[in-house]
Design an enzyme around this catalytic site. Structure first.
Site, PDB file in Angstrom:
ATOM      1  CG  ASP A  27      -1.986  -0.946   1.254  1.00 55.81           C
ATOM      2  OD1 ASP A  27      -1.402  -2.177   0.572  1.00 55.81           O
ATOM      3  OD2 ASP A  27      -3.019  -0.822   1.771  1.00 55.81           O
TER       4      ASP A  27
ATOM      5  CE  LYS B 147      -5.075   1.979   2.470  1.00 57.26           C
ATOM      6  NZ  LYS B 147      -3.960   1.550   3.114  1.00 57.26           N
TER       7      LYS B 147
ATOM      8  CE  LYS C  25      -6.703  -1.299   2.941  1.00 56.90           C
ATOM      9  NZ  LYS C  25      -5.733  -1.725   3.051  1.00 56.90           N
TER      10      LYS C  25
END
Length: 300
Positions: free
Chosen positions: A146, A209, A245
């Site tokens: 991430d 995300k 996400k």
């Protein structure tokens, strides 16, 4: 110079395929309508169990230690033993220096190891450092990475450098999933969120995300809606599915149900699996578990 111009054109050409002039008030109204009309029907035990299975169980604290992270991972092992009828969380998300501890502790097959990387949460460091940190995280056991976009570069209109970084980090990840965090609270407008989504996807994101959880506001339903719409439009153009996400500020079960509903309404059933939908959170696991079991439970 020619190369720079062709790269820039590539990203400008990508942006030109989409409508990026969005009306924030209109989006807020569309989201409010979805929440009012669709969320109540999704408040079921089955959906809560599904959401539990989409959690990236996260610990990103300054006080994390080898011992605390080992205990964190052991809890996930223990969950499998104590709740054999339930699917476990999707992943454990930690800082890169703890990837090896999680890899050595985790005994559950379907749970991935995710690491934040590349100068998380500010993304303010040298690209060489970002690449090295990402490569080391993978070497130590990370299945997923991430990262955060260079928000400053994006807001300055320096799309080329922002995208080149993502591209380089995706090349470092190879087959490992790269989740790209937009830090939507810093982007402020729906138009910016849409542009950042498009650029991140075209630069190599496997997932987009919302937030790091380290900046306010974190995830919002409006940001989620814009990001899911972008994923849908990209899929219509290319046939490629990008994951989504939401993370940061998911403080109650209803928040999770809202994100589930947005994904379901915008992207449809095909996205309702933990290969394409995750929830980044530390506190949601206990809240969902309490709801599912019908009693307050502090397992994690």
């Amino acid at each position: 110079m020619e190369n720079n111009e062709s790269t820039l054109n590539k990203y400008e050409a990508a942006l030109a395929k989409y409508n990026t002039q969005l009306d924030d008030a209109k989006i807020a109204a569309q989201v409010a309508k979805i929440i009012a009309e669709k969320v109540p029907a999704n408040n079921t035990e089955e959906i809560k169990k599904f959401l539990f299975n989409c959690i990236d169980l996260t610990t990103l604290k300054s006080e994390d230690s080898d011992e605390s992270v080992m205990k964190f991972a052991q809890k996930v092992n223990q969950f499998d033993e104590e709740y054999p009828d339930m699917k476990n969380v999707a992943a454990i998300c930690v800082y890169p220096n703890f990837a090896e501890i999680v890899r050595d502790t985790l005994e559950v097959e379907d749970v991935k190891i995710a690491c934040v990387s590349a100068g998380f949460p500010s993304s303010q460091t040298f690209i060489e450092v970002k690449v090295a940190e990402t490569a080391m995280a993978i070497m130590e056991g990370a299945d997923e990475i991430d990262i955060v976009i260079s928000v400053g570069k994006f807001l300055s209109g320096n799309y080329e450098e922002m995208c080149d970084e993502i591209q380089e980090l995706k090349e470092t990840c190879k087959d490992h999933h790269l989740k790209v965090i937009l830090e939507t609270g810093a982007l402020k407008t729906a138009s910016n969120i849409k542009k950042a989504s498009i650029l991140s996807i075209y630069a190599g994101a496997d997932f987009i995300k919302t937030s790091t959880g380290k900046q306010e506001p974190a995830a919002t339903p409006e940001a989620a809606y814009v990001m899911c719409q972008t994923i849908k439009e990209y899929y219509a153009l290319t046939g490629n599915k990008i994951g989504f996400k939401p993370a940061g500020g998911i403080n109650c079960v209803n928040d999770a149900l809202i994100y589930y509903t947005i994904v379901k309404e915008v992207l449809g059933e095909e996205w309702l699996n933990n290969s394409l939908f995750r929830l980044g959170t530390s506190r949601l696991a206990n809240l969902l578990l309490s709801d599912i079991l019908g009693k307050q439970t502090k397992f994690f």
